[in-house]
Design an enzyme around this catalytic site. Structure first.
Site, mmCIF file in Angstrom:
data_model
loop_
_atom_site.group_PDB
_atom_site.id
_atom_site.type_symbol
_atom_site.label_atom_id
_atom_site.label_comp_id
_atom_site.label_asym_id
_atom_site.label_seq_id
_atom_site.Cartn_x
_atom_site.Cartn_y
_atom_site.Cartn_z
ATOM 1 C CD GLU A 16 -2.424 1.794 0.316
ATOM 2 O OE1 GLU A 16 -3.305 1.088 -0.200
ATOM 3 O OE2 GLU A 16 -2.104 2.922 -0.118
ATOM 4 C CE LYS A 17 -1.122 4.972 -5.104
ATOM 5 N NZ LYS A 17 -2.019 3.831 -5.324
ATOM 6 C CG HIS A 18 -1.983 6.322 0.203
ATOM 7 N ND1 HIS A 18 -2.542 5.512 -0.741
ATOM 8 C CD2 HIS A 18 -2.121 7.596 -0.236
ATOM 9 C CE1 HIS A 18 -3.016 6.266 -1.721
ATOM 10 N NE2 HIS A 18 -2.758 7.518 -1.456
ATOM 11 C CG HIS A 46 1.315 8.747 -3.103
ATOM 12 N ND1 HIS A 46 1.088 10.034 -3.520
ATOM 13 C CD2 HIS A 46 0.122 8.262 -2.690
ATOM 14 C CE1 HIS A 46 -0.197 10.309 -3.351
ATOM 15 N NE2 HIS A 46 -0.802 9.262 -2.847
ATOM 16 C CG HIS A 52 -3.078 11.634 -6.204
ATOM 17 N ND1 HIS A 52 -3.129 10.400 -6.802
ATOM 18 C CD2 HIS A 52 -3.121 11.398 -4.854
ATOM 19 C CE1 HIS A 52 -3.200 9.464 -5.864
ATOM 20 N NE2 HIS A 52 -3.187 10.044 -4.673
ATOM 21 C CB CYS A 116 -2.939 10.914 0.281
ATOM 22 S SG CYS A 116 -3.457 11.000 -1.458
ATOM 23 C CG HIS A 119 -6.145 7.977 -2.141
ATOM 24 N ND1 HIS A 119 -5.200 8.339 -3.074
ATOM 25 C CD2 HIS A 119 -7.189 7.468 -2.835
ATOM 26 C CE1 HIS A 119 -5.649 8.031 -4.291
ATOM 27 N NE2 HIS A 119 -6.842 7.516 -4.173
HETATM 28 FE FE FE2 Z 1 -3.043 9.117 -2.744
#
Ligand code: FE2
Length: 132
Positions: A16-18, A46, A52, A116, A119
């Site tokens: 998970e990139k966050h 990310h 974004h 983010c 997100h």
């Molecule tokens: Fe994001």
């Protein structure tokens, strides 16, 4: 109605990139500074675009037996390509990584959070032992 604590997301940072990854040694000698980094997108980058991006990261230390955590620091990331000619025109982008350092006589847990703009809020934790 969701409470703020219900909106903090967590996951395996390798998938998970966050997730804010805490790069720190597992232990520090008593009286010495523990240097660590908080980085977002360590395994899976990310997006870093005007529309974004990661806005900030923060870190806290919760000593064992302490009622509350202590905020160590936070860093904002403010360059996301915006320029006078519009979104993604400046070619200037910050990378979401922060270096911090603490000294503690008590073992405990580093907690990190990140945000983010698309997100939401993310968190992670890492255990730190203190060697005598
Ligand atoms: Fe994001």
């Amino acid at each position: 109605m969701a409470e703020l604590k219900d909106l903090l997301q967590s996951a395996d940072w390798k998938a998970e990139k966050h997730v804010p990854v805490i790069e720190a040694p597992a232990a520090v000698k008593k009286g010495e500074f523990l240097e660590f980094k908080v980085v977002v997108g360590k395994e899976i980058p990310h997006p870093n675009k005007t529309e974004h991006h990661i806005r900030w990261v923060a870190a806290y230390f919760h000593p064992d037996g302490s009622k509350f955590p202590y905020e160590i620091g936070r860093m904002e990331f403010n360059a996301h390509g915006e320029g006078v000619e519009g979104p993604d025109t400046s070619t200037v982008y910050t990378y979401p990584v922060a270096s911090m350092s603490i000294k503690t006589e008590k073992p405990g847990t580093i907690h990190a959070s990140s945000y983010c703009n698309v997100h939401g809020l993310w968190m992670s934790s890492k255990r730190i032992d203190v060697l005598k």
